[in-house]
Design a protein around this motif. Structure first.
Motif, PDB file in Angstrom:
ATOM      1  N   GLN A  61      32.074  96.564  43.731  1.00 27.09           N
ATOM      2  CA  GLN A  61      31.373  97.589  44.509  1.00 27.09           C
ATOM      3  C   GLN A  61      31.014  98.794  43.636  1.00 27.09           C
ATOM      4  O   GLN A  61      31.742  99.160  42.725  1.00 27.09           O
ATOM      5  CB  GLN A  61      32.216  98.016  45.707  1.00 27.09           C
ATOM      6  CG  GLN A  61      33.478  98.784  45.392  1.00 27.09           C
ATOM      7  CD  GLN A  61      34.293  99.101  46.642  1.00 27.09           C
ATOM      8  OE1 GLN A  61      33.995  98.623  47.733  1.00 27.09           O
ATOM      9  NE2 GLN A  61      35.328  99.901  46.480  1.00 27.09           N
ATOM     10  N   SER A 113      42.032  86.964  52.560  1.00 29.92           N
ATOM     11  CA  SER A 113      41.308  88.222  52.756  1.00 29.92           C
ATOM     12  C   SER A 113      41.758  89.275  51.746  1.00 29.92           C
ATOM     13  O   SER A 113      40.939  90.064  51.257  1.00 29.92           O
ATOM     14  CB  SER A 113      41.479  88.726  54.193  1.00 29.92           C
ATOM     15  OG  SER A 113      42.837  88.977  54.493  1.00 29.92           O
ATOM     16  N   VAL A 142      35.614  92.228  45.930  1.00 31.44           N
ATOM     17  CA  VAL A 142      34.832  93.318  46.509  1.00 31.44           C
ATOM     18  C   VAL A 142      35.047  94.617  45.744  1.00 31.44           C
ATOM     19  O   VAL A 142      34.085  95.269  45.320  1.00 31.44           O
ATOM     20  CB  VAL A 142      35.180  93.497  48.002  1.00 31.44           C
ATOM     21  CG1 VAL A 142      34.450  94.723  48.560  1.00 31.44           C
ATOM     22  CG2 VAL A 142      34.801  92.251  48.791  1.00 31.44           C
ATOM     23  N   GLN A 202      37.209 102.433  56.195  1.00 31.06           N
ATOM     24  CA  GLN A 202      36.191 101.399  56.002  1.00 31.06           C
ATOM     25  C   GLN A 202      36.795 100.131  55.402  1.00 31.06           C
ATOM     26  O   GLN A 202      36.430  99.019  55.780  1.00 31.06           O
ATOM     27  CB  GLN A 202      35.074 101.936  55.099  1.00 31.06           C
ATOM     28  CG  GLN A 202      34.186 102.982  55.763  1.00 31.06           C
ATOM     29  CD  GLN A 202      33.191 103.579  54.786  1.00 31.06           C
ATOM     30  OE1 GLN A 202      33.541 103.988  53.667  1.00 31.06           O
ATOM     31  NE2 GLN A 202      31.934 103.624  55.193  1.00 31.06           N
ATOM     32  N   GLU A 203      37.727 100.315  54.451  1.00 34.40           N
ATOM     33  CA  GLU A 203      38.356  99.156  53.814  1.00 34.40           C
ATOM     34  C   GLU A 203      39.221  98.378  54.802  1.00 34.40           C
ATOM     35  O   GLU A 203      39.261  97.142  54.773  1.00 34.40           O
ATOM     36  CB  GLU A 203      39.187  99.601  52.611  1.00 34.40           C
ATOM     37  CG  GLU A 203      38.344 100.008  51.413  1.00 34.40           C
ATOM     38  CD  GLU A 203      39.176 100.148  50.146  1.00 34.40           C
ATOM     39  OE1 GLU A 203      40.379 100.467  50.258  1.00 34.40           O
ATOM     40  OE2 GLU A 203      38.628  99.924  49.061  1.00 34.40           O
ATOM     41  N   LYS A 221      38.714  98.218  58.036  1.00 38.83           N
ATOM     42  CA  LYS A 221      37.780  97.502  58.904  1.00 38.83           C
ATOM     43  C   LYS A 221      37.272  96.232  58.222  1.00 38.83           C
ATOM     44  O   LYS A 221      37.164  95.172  58.845  1.00 38.83           O
ATOM     45  CB  LYS A 221      36.592  98.408  59.261  1.00 38.83           C
ATOM     46  CG  LYS A 221      36.919  99.474  60.293  1.00 38.83           C
ATOM     47  CD  LYS A 221      35.667 100.291  60.632  1.00 38.83           C
ATOM     48  CE  LYS A 221      35.997 101.380  61.658  1.00 38.83           C
ATOM     49  NZ  LYS A 221      34.801 102.204  61.966  1.00 38.83           N
ATOM     50  N   LEU A 222      36.972  96.361  56.918  1.00 40.15           N
ATOM     51  CA  LEU A 222      36.506  95.191  56.169  1.00 40.15           C
ATOM     52  C   LEU A 222      37.607  94.136  56.080  1.00 40.15           C
ATOM     53  O   LEU A 222      37.339  92.927  56.201  1.00 40.15           O
ATOM     54  CB  LEU A 222      36.059  95.616  54.767  1.00 40.15           C
ATOM     55  CG  LEU A 222      35.583  94.484  53.841  1.00 40.15           C
ATOM     56  CD1 LEU A 222      34.421  93.732  54.473  1.00 40.15           C
ATOM     57  CD2 LEU A 222      35.183  95.049  52.475  1.00 40.15           C
ATOM     58  N   LEU A 262      37.746  92.381  59.337  1.00 40.95           N
ATOM     59  CA  LEU A 262      36.570  91.520  59.479  1.00 40.95           C
ATOM     60  C   LEU A 262      36.719  90.250  58.647  1.00 40.95           C
ATOM     61  O   LEU A 262      36.413  89.144  59.113  1.00 40.95           O
ATOM     62  CB  LEU A 262      35.307  92.282  59.067  1.00 40.95           C
ATOM     63  CG  LEU A 262      33.993  91.488  59.118  1.00 40.95           C
ATOM     64  CD1 LEU A 262      33.711  91.029  60.556  1.00 40.95           C
ATOM     65  CD2 LEU A 262      32.836  92.338  58.590  1.00 40.95           C
ATOM     66  N   LEU A 263      37.200  90.400  57.409  1.00 37.89           N
ATOM     67  CA  LEU A 263      37.417  89.236  56.542  1.00 37.89           C
ATOM     68  C   LEU A 263      38.436  88.277  57.168  1.00 37.89           C
ATOM     69  O   LEU A 263      38.249  87.052  57.146  1.00 37.89           O
ATOM     70  CB  LEU A 263      37.905  89.679  55.162  1.00 37.89           C
ATOM     71  CG  LEU A 263      36.865  90.261  54.216  1.00 37.89           C
ATOM     72  CD1 LEU A 263      37.544  90.861  52.986  1.00 37.89           C
ATOM     73  CD2 LEU A 263      35.864  89.181  53.793  1.00 37.89           C
ATOM     74  N   THR A 284      44.528  99.780  53.278  1.00 43.74           N
ATOM     75  CA  THR A 284      44.647  98.351  52.982  1.00 43.74           C
ATOM     76  C   THR A 284      46.051  98.013  52.493  1.00 43.74           C
ATOM     77  O   THR A 284      46.502  96.880  52.655  1.00 43.74           O
ATOM     78  CB  THR A 284      43.616  97.926  51.927  1.00 43.74           C
ATOM     79  OG1 THR A 284      43.708  98.784  50.779  1.00 43.74           O
ATOM     80  CG2 THR A 284      42.206  97.985  52.491  1.00 43.74           C
ATOM     81  N   LEU A 291      39.081  90.897  49.015  1.00 42.75           N
ATOM     82  CA  LEU A 291      38.849  92.340  48.985  1.00 42.75           C
ATOM     83  C   LEU A 291      39.280  92.958  47.660  1.00 42.75           C
ATOM     84  O   LEU A 291      38.530  93.733  47.049  1.00 42.75           O
ATOM     85  CB  LEU A 291      39.588  93.011  50.141  1.00 42.75           C
ATOM     86  CG  LEU A 291      39.421  94.530  50.251  1.00 42.75           C
ATOM     87  CD1 LEU A 291      37.951  94.917  50.424  1.00 42.75           C
ATOM     88  CD2 LEU A 291      40.247  95.090  51.402  1.00 42.75           C
ATOM     89  N   THR A 342      34.567 103.699  48.898  1.00 42.11           N
ATOM     90  CA  THR A 342      34.630 103.630  50.358  1.00 42.11           C
ATOM     91  C   THR A 342      35.936 104.240  50.844  1.00 42.11           C
ATOM     92  O   THR A 342      36.922 104.309  50.113  1.00 42.11           O
ATOM     93  CB  THR A 342      34.538 102.169  50.844  1.00 42.11           C
ATOM     94  OG1 THR A 342      35.562 101.399  50.200  1.00 42.11           O
ATOM     95  CG2 THR A 342      33.182 101.567  50.505  1.00 42.11           C
TER      96      THR A 342
END
Length: 495
Positions: A364, A352, A360, A372-373, A375-376, A379-380, A36, A356, A368
C-alpha cells in the motif's frame, strides 16, 4: 444393527445449542478490536492455557478425528509416533523458533523471513502458505460435512453451509479472541466425545480392555516397533523421522500456530502453551488410536454388525450412529463438528492475517487508520469464509481435490521449513540459493507422488532433506547477501 439410530430431538437439541454457543461467543467479543493487533493477536494478552488448547484444536481437523482411528483399524498404531514426537520437538520450537518471533514482535511468521531474506522471499513463502491453506479450507469443511450428512440425514450442501456460516460469523465478529475461546469450547466436546467412545468400546467388547489388546496383538495391529527405514511402507522409524520435521513445520513456521503463540503476553507463557499442546498431542493421539483398536476388536467379535463396504475412516461414524444411544450419538456428532470448525476458523483467521500483513501493508502507498485496517481484516475474514464454503461445494463435484490439496501441503512444507531453519542456523544462506535448492526438491516430490510406490510418510523428510542440503551448498558456491548475526541463533539476544 440393520437400522440406524434416528437423529432424535435430543441429538438435534445438543447440536443447536452448540452452534448457538459459538455465535454467542463471537457476539460477546464483537466490536472490542480497535487495532489489527487486537483482531489478529488478541492484543497479545491471551492466556497460555487457552492458547495451548487452541493449538491442538486448530490442527486437529475432523479428518484427523475420523482418520486416526481409521488408520489404527485398517493398519496398526504406528501413528502413535506423532504423539511421541510432539514433546521431542517442543524444546526445539521453544529454543530455536519462537524467540525470534517474540523478539521481532511479528504478527506473522513470514515477517521473520522478510528480516532475514528480504521482501521477495517473504511474499513467496506467504504466497505458498495462502495457496496451500486456501485448498485446505474446502477439504476441512467437505470431509466432515460428508460424514455428517450421512450420519444426520441432511443434505450435504446444507451441512457445508451451516458449518461455514457459523464459523465465519464468530471469526469475523471476534477475531482471534473468538477463535481461541471457541477452540477451547470445541476441544472439550472433542475430548468428551473421544473418551465416551473409548469407554463404550471397552464395555461393548466382551472381555473389555484385555480382549481389545489381545485381538490387536494377534492381528499385528501392535506390531509397530520396526526400527528400520523402508521407503515403501510405514515403519516406526520412518514415521518418527517424518513427524519430527512435519511437526517442526506445523508448529514452528505455519501461521495457524505461530499467530496463536504471538498472542501470549510473554515467553514463559509461550513455552507453557507449547508444552501443554505437546502433552495433549500425546494423550489424544493415543486415545484416538485406541479407539481404532477397539473398533477393530468390536467388529471382530460382532462381524455381522458391520456391513460390507464400511472400512477405515467410515467405521467410527458408522459405530456412532448404529451402536450408541440417542443423546450420546448427538454428543459425538457435535465432537466431529467441533473438530472441523476449530480448523476452519483458524484457517480463515490466519489467512486474513497473512494477506493483510504480508501483502496489503507492504504494497500500500498510503497510511490507513487502525479503524480502516480492522474493517479490512473483518472483510477479508468474511470473504475467506465465503470462499471456504464455495471451495467445499466445488470439492463435492471434484473429489480428487482432496488428494491434490494433501499433496500440495506436503510438496511445499519441506522446502519452507528448510528456508526457516537455514535462516536461523546459518548466516550465508540466501534466498537465491534456496530457490536453486528447492526446484530439484519439487521435481523429486512430484515424481515420488505420481510415479513411484514410495509410502506417503516419506514425502516430507525427502522434500526437506533435498531442499535443505542443496540450498546450503548452493549458498557456499554462489555469493549472496550475508545475514545480520542477530537474525541467527549465533547472535540472538536472550529473551
Amino acid at each position: 444393527m440393520t437400522e440406524p439410530t434416528s437423529f432424535s430431538g435430543i441429538n438435534l437439541f445438543i447440536l443447536v445449542v452448540y452452534l448457538l454457543a459459538l455465535v454467542w461467543i463471537g457476539l460477546r467479543l464483537a466490536g472490542k478490536q480497535n487495532t489489527t493487533e487486537e483482531f489478529f493477536l488478541g492484543g497479545r494478552r491471551m492466556p497460555w492455557l487457552a492458547v495451548g488448547i487452541s493449538m491442538f484444536a486448530s490442527l486437529t481437523s475432523a479428518s484427523s478425528f475420523l482418520g486416526v482411528p481409521g488408520t489404527a483399524y485398517r493398519e496398526n498404531i504406528s501413528m502413535v509416533v506423532i504423539g511421541v514426537m510432539s514433546p521431542v520437538v517442543a524444546p526445539i520450537l521453544i529454543l530455536v523458533f519462537y524467540p525470534f518471533y517474540r523478539e521481532l514482535k511479528v504478527t506473522t511468521a513470514y515477517e521473520y523471513i522478510n528480516y532475514r531474506y528480504g521482501e521477495s522471499a517473504r511474499m513467496c513463502v506467504a504466497g505458498l502458505f495462502c495457496l496451500a491453506r486456501l485448498g485446505w479450507l474446502g477439504v476441512v469443511i467437505y470431509s466432515p460435512s460428508l460424514a455428517l450428512s450421512v450420519m444426520i440425514g441432511i443434505d450435504l450442501y446444507l451441512a457445508i453451509f451451516i458449518m461455514g456460516v457459523v464459523a465465519t460469523v464468530y471469526a469475523t465478529l471476534g477475531g482471534l479472541s473468538a477463535v481461541i475461546w471457541t477452540d477451547v469450547f470445541q476441544f472439550f466436546f472433542l475430548v468428551g466425545g473421544a473418551v465416551w467412545v473409548a469407554f463404550s468400546l471397552v464395555n461393548g467388547v466382551p472381555g473389555g480392555l484385555a480382549e481389545i489388546m489381545l485381538v490387536a496383538g494377534e492381528t499385528n495391529h501392535l506390531a509397530i516397533w520396526e526400527w528400520k527405514l523402508d521407503l515403501f511402507k510405514m515403519t516406526a522409524l520412518s514415521a518418527a523421522i517424518s513427524y519430527f520435521f512435519a511437526l517442526m513445520h506445523d508448529y514452528g513456521t505455519d501461521q495457524v500456530t505461530v499467530q496463536r503463540l504471538m498472542s501470549v503476553p510473554d515467553s514463559r507463557g509461550m513455552a507453557k502453551a507449547t508444552i501443554l499442546n505437546s502433552i495433549i498431542d500425546l494423550l489424544l493421539v493415543s486415545l484416538l488410536l485406541f479407539i481404532g483398536l477397539g473398533l477393530f476388536a468390536y467388529f471382530q467379535v460382532f462381524p455381522e454388525r458391520l456391513p460390507s463396504g464400511i472400512t477405515g475412516d467410515r467405521v467410527l461414524p458408522f459405530y456412532i450412529i448404529y451402536a450408541l444411544p440417542n443423546g450420546v450419538s448427538g454428543l459425538l456428532i457435535t465432537a466431529i463438528l467441533a473438530a472441523a470448525m476449530s480448523s476452519l476458523d483458524s484457517g480463515i483467521n490466519s489467512l486474513s492475517s497473512v494477506i493483510l500483513n504480508d501483502f496489503v501493508r507492504p504494497l500500500q502507498r498510503r497510511i490507513t487508520s487502525h479503524a480502516q485496517e480492522v474493517k479490512l481484516a473483518r472483510l477479508l475474514t468474511l470473504i475467506l469464509g465465503v470462499f471456504a464454503i464455495g471451495a467445499a461445494c466445488y470439492t463435492v463435484m471434484i473429489g480428487e481435490i482432496l488428494k491434490a490439496s494433501s499433496a500440495f501441503l506436503s510438496l511445499f512444507g519441506g522446502p519452507v521449513l528448510a528456508l526457516f531453519l537455514l535462516g536461523m542456523l546459518t548466516k550465508r544462506t540466501h534466498f537465491r540459493a534456496w530457490v536453486l535448492g528447492t526446484v530439484p526438491s519439487l521435481g523429486v516430490s512430484v515424481w515420488l507422488q505420481n510415479w513411484t510406490e514410495v509410502h506417503f510418510i516419506n514425502y516430507f523428510p525427502i522434500a526437506f532433506g533435498i531442499s535443505f542440503t542443496l540450498s546450503y551448498f548452493a549458498s557456499l558456491i554462489i555469493s549472496g547477501p550475508v545475514a545480520k548475526i542477530e537474525l541467527t541463533v549465533w547472535g540472538r539476544r536472550s529473551v
